[in-house]
Scaffold this motif. Structure first.
Motif, PDB file in Angstrom:
ATOM      1  N   ALA A 149       0.490  -1.106   0.115  1.00 14.75           N
ATOM      2  CA  ALA A 149      -0.118   0.279   0.369  1.00 14.75           C
ATOM      3  C   ALA A 149       0.605   1.008  -0.164  1.00 14.75           C
ATOM      4  CB  ALA A 149      -1.203  -0.628   1.869  1.00 14.75           C
ATOM      5  N   LEU A 150       1.480   1.368   0.571  1.00 17.95           N
ATOM      6  CA  LEU A 150       2.767   2.632   1.079  1.00 17.95           C
ATOM      7  C   LEU A 150       3.198   2.488  -0.729  1.00 17.95           C
ATOM      8  CD1 LEU A 150       4.754   5.099   2.208  1.00 17.95           C
ATOM      9  CD2 LEU A 150       5.858   2.595   3.615  1.00 17.95           C
ATOM     10  N   VAL A 151       3.689   1.977  -0.866  1.00 15.67           N
ATOM     11  CA  VAL A 151       4.284   1.452  -2.128  1.00 15.67           C
ATOM     12  C   VAL A 151       3.499   1.736  -3.476  1.00 15.67           C
ATOM     13  CG1 VAL A 151       5.499   0.278  -4.263  1.00 15.67           C
ATOM     14  CG2 VAL A 151       6.159  -0.418  -1.949  1.00 15.67           C
ATOM     15  N   GLN A 152       2.200   1.914  -3.249  1.00 18.00           N
ATOM     16  CA  GLN A 152       1.301   2.262  -4.394  1.00 18.00           C
ATOM     17  C   GLN A 152       1.196   3.702  -4.118  1.00 18.00           C
ATOM     18  OE1 GLN A 152      -2.766   1.778  -4.360  1.00 18.00           O
ATOM     19  NE2 GLN A 152      -2.613   1.090  -6.031  1.00 18.00           N
ATOM     20  N   ALA A 153       0.854   4.216  -2.988  1.00 21.73           N
ATOM     21  CA  ALA A 153       0.608   6.235  -2.453  1.00 21.73           C
ATOM     22  C   ALA A 153       2.037   6.738  -3.283  1.00 21.73           C
ATOM     23  CB  ALA A 153       0.771   5.552  -1.281  1.00 21.73           C
ATOM     24  N   ILE A 154       3.377   5.738  -3.361  1.00 21.46           N
ATOM     25  CA  ILE A 154       4.771   6.432  -3.646  1.00 21.46           C
ATOM     26  C   ILE A 154       4.456   6.189  -5.287  1.00 21.46           C
ATOM     27  CG2 ILE A 154       6.728   6.898  -3.917  1.00 21.46           C
ATOM     28  CD1 ILE A 154       7.154   5.490  -1.108  1.00 21.46           C
ATOM     29  N   GLN A 155       3.993   5.672  -5.866  1.00 27.02           N
ATOM     30  CA  GLN A 155       4.054   5.455  -7.280  1.00 27.02           C
ATOM     31  C   GLN A 155       3.179   5.863  -8.254  1.00 27.02           C
ATOM     32  OE1 GLN A 155       3.744   0.737  -7.864  1.00 27.02           O
ATOM     33  NE2 GLN A 155       5.993   0.994  -7.911  1.00 27.02           N
TER      34      GLN A 155
ATOM     35  N   PRO B 105       2.032   8.890  10.286  1.00 27.25           N
ATOM     36  CA  PRO B 105       2.675   9.898  11.298  1.00 27.25           C
ATOM     37  C   PRO B 105       4.465  10.324  10.624  1.00 27.25           C
ATOM     38  CG  PRO B 105       2.252   7.218  12.004  1.00 27.25           C
ATOM     39  CD  PRO B 105       2.119   7.434  10.463  1.00 27.25           C
ATOM     40  N   GLY B 106       4.379  11.263  11.289  1.00 31.44           N
ATOM     41  CA  GLY B 106       5.112  11.874  11.180  1.00 31.44           C
ATOM     42  C   GLY B 106       5.495  12.720   9.639  1.00 31.44           C
ATOM     43  N   VAL B 107       4.934  12.078   8.842  1.00 27.53           N
ATOM     44  CA  VAL B 107       5.247  13.276   7.236  1.00 27.53           C
ATOM     45  C   VAL B 107       4.150  14.111   6.468  1.00 27.53           C
ATOM     46  CG1 VAL B 107       4.722  12.012   4.612  1.00 27.53           C
ATOM     47  CG2 VAL B 107       5.311  10.429   6.612  1.00 27.53           C
ATOM     48  N   GLY B 108       4.837  15.338   6.435  1.00 20.04           N
ATOM     49  CA  GLY B 108       4.920  16.312   6.373  1.00 20.04           C
ATOM     50  C   GLY B 108       4.034  16.795   4.502  1.00 20.04           C
ATOM     51  N   LYS B 109       3.755  17.648   4.286  1.00 24.43           N
ATOM     52  CA  LYS B 109       3.996  17.619   2.865  1.00 24.43           C
ATOM     53  C   LYS B 109       5.097  17.371   1.967  1.00 24.43           C
ATOM     54  CE  LYS B 109       1.526  20.227  -1.222  1.00 24.43           C
ATOM     55  NZ  LYS B 109       1.127  22.100  -1.292  1.00 24.43           N
ATOM     56  N   LYS B 110       6.036  18.391   2.857  1.00 30.93           N
ATOM     57  CA  LYS B 110       7.113  18.296   1.943  1.00 30.93           C
ATOM     58  C   LYS B 110       8.155  16.746   1.949  1.00 30.93           C
ATOM     59  CE  LYS B 110       8.331  23.460   2.578  1.00 30.93           C
ATOM     60  NZ  LYS B 110       9.759  24.341   3.184  1.00 30.93           N
ATOM     61  N   THR B 111       7.778  15.988   2.883  1.00 27.15           N
ATOM     62  CA  THR B 111       8.570  14.768   3.173  1.00 27.15           C
ATOM     63  C   THR B 111       7.982  13.876   1.868  1.00 27.15           C
ATOM     64  OG1 THR B 111       8.951  14.910   5.603  1.00 27.15           O
ATOM     65  CG2 THR B 111       8.882  12.865   4.767  1.00 27.15           C
ATOM     66  N   ALA B 112       6.436  13.840   1.821  1.00 27.71           N
ATOM     67  CA  ALA B 112       5.366  12.678   0.759  1.00 27.71           C
ATOM     68  C   ALA B 112       6.048  13.492  -0.108  1.00 27.71           C
ATOM     69  CB  ALA B 112       3.516  13.655   0.854  1.00 27.71           C
ATOM     70  N   GLN B 113       6.780  14.260  -0.766  1.00 26.00           N
ATOM     71  CA  GLN B 113       7.378  14.590  -2.428  1.00 26.00           C
ATOM     72  C   GLN B 113       8.342  14.661  -2.552  1.00 26.00           C
ATOM     73  OE1 GLN B 113       6.202  19.172  -1.724  1.00 26.00           O
ATOM     74  NE2 GLN B 113       4.464  19.034  -3.164  1.00 26.00           N
ATOM     75  N   ARG B 114       8.554  14.449  -0.907  1.00 25.03           N
ATOM     76  CA  ARG B 114      10.579  13.194  -1.532  1.00 25.03           C
ATOM     77  C   ARG B 114      10.218  12.498  -1.227  1.00 25.03           C
ATOM     78  NH1 ARG B 114      12.082  17.206   2.466  1.00 25.03           N
ATOM     79  NH2 ARG B 114      11.849  15.804   4.200  1.00 25.03           N
ATOM     80  N   LEU B 115       9.744  11.488  -0.842  1.00 23.57           N
ATOM     81  CA  LEU B 115       9.378  10.052  -0.719  1.00 23.57           C
ATOM     82  C   LEU B 115       8.878   9.229  -2.874  1.00 23.57           C
ATOM     83  CD1 LEU B 115       7.282   9.335   2.079  1.00 23.57           C
ATOM     84  CD2 LEU B 115       9.522   8.259   2.136  1.00 23.57           C
ATOM     85  N   VAL B 116       8.153  10.710  -2.509  1.00 27.64           N
ATOM     86  CA  VAL B 116       7.650  10.180  -4.906  1.00 27.64           C
ATOM     87  C   VAL B 116       8.827  10.647  -5.119  1.00 27.64           C
ATOM     88  CG1 VAL B 116       5.989  11.322  -6.695  1.00 27.64           C
ATOM     89  CG2 VAL B 116       5.288  10.826  -4.242  1.00 27.64           C
ATOM     90  N   LEU B 117       9.642  11.754  -5.254  1.00 28.86           N
ATOM     91  CA  LEU B 117      10.495  11.605  -5.992  1.00 28.86           C
ATOM     92  C   LEU B 117      11.982  11.438  -5.509  1.00 28.86           C
ATOM     93  CD1 LEU B 117      11.228  14.107  -8.456  1.00 28.86           C
ATOM     94  CD2 LEU B 117      12.744  15.363  -6.269  1.00 28.86           C
ATOM     95  N   ASP B 118      12.219  10.164  -4.731  1.00 31.24           N
ATOM     96  CA  ASP B 118      13.283   9.955  -4.628  1.00 31.24           C
ATOM     97  C   ASP B 118      13.303   8.189  -4.917  1.00 31.24           C
ATOM     98  OD1 ASP B 118      13.989  12.325  -3.575  1.00 31.24           O
ATOM     99  OD2 ASP B 118      14.474  11.571  -1.963  1.00 31.24           O
TER     100      ASP B 118
END
Length: 202
Positions: free
Chosen positions: A94-100, A111-124
């Motif tokens: 589920a986490l992988v899909q959200a990133i993809q 928990p602890g994931v803001g918008k910038k961190t979420a965007q970095r997860l996707v980008l990286d």
């Protein structure tokens, strides 16, 4: 380097297991420790972190889950505690899909994931995950509306789930879903375990 830990669960706390390996107790931080039972034989694939002030051991049921944990650590601003919280709150697929699919809204619910961190997860990680052959799985973000207030032992179950990173709505749903329906008494620890299993099947 510690590759895996194999032994018996002596006991568990909110975020770790105490694993008895031939008489030596190892503190192993794991996603959802309440899915394990005391006395259960386990083999956990390990990730060992050495810091100036601590040596921490993280454990996972599969190599695949450990590999995802290590990928999360490659993202700027994501440490072991944050990565473990992500895997506690969502199944790896589920986490992988959200990133993809670049679902930043879902990622920011972690928990602890803001918008910038979420965007970095996707980008990286989006391209890395695709190259490594991760398949998309169903997202596990319940849409069930919260039901009536719960009391007694149910509140203890909800509080335990909240401590593990789930929100109030998810915790209430899991407590209701896993409640013993035949009138037989069930201990809080067993109830928490069943609630976590219900969340994983969601």
């Amino acid at each position: 380097m510690i590759e895996f830990v194999k032994g018996e669960v002596a006991y568990h706390e909110a975020d770790y297991l105490a694993v008895d390996v031939h008489g030596v107790g190892y503190q192993v931080f794991v996603p959802n420790p309440f899915v394990f039972s005391d006395g259960e034989e386990v083999m956990l694939y390990a990730h060992f972190v050495v810091r100036e002030d601590a040596q921490l051991l993280y454990g996972f049921k599969t190599k695949r889950e450990r590999n995802l944990f290590r990928l999360l650590l490659e993202v700027s601003g994501v440490g072991p505690k944050a990565a473990l919280a992500m895997l506690t709150h969502m199944q790896p697929e589920a986490l992988v899909q959200a990133i993809q699919i670049e679902d930043v809204k879902t990622l920011t619910k972690l928990p602890g994931v803001g918008k910038k961190t979420a965007q970095r997860l996707v980008l990286d990680l989006k391209d890395k995950l695709a190259k490594l052959g991760w398949e998309q799985g169903p997202l596990l973000m319940p849409e069930t509306a919260p039901g009536p207030a719960l009391a007694g032992g149910e509140r203890d179950v909800i509080d335990a789930l909240l401590a593990l990173g789930y929100n109030e709505e998810e915790a209430e749903w899991a407590a209701r879903e896993s409640k013993q329906k035949d009138g037989v008494e069930m201990g809080t620890e067993e109830w928490i375990k069943k609630a976590l299993q219900a969340m994983m099947k969601r």
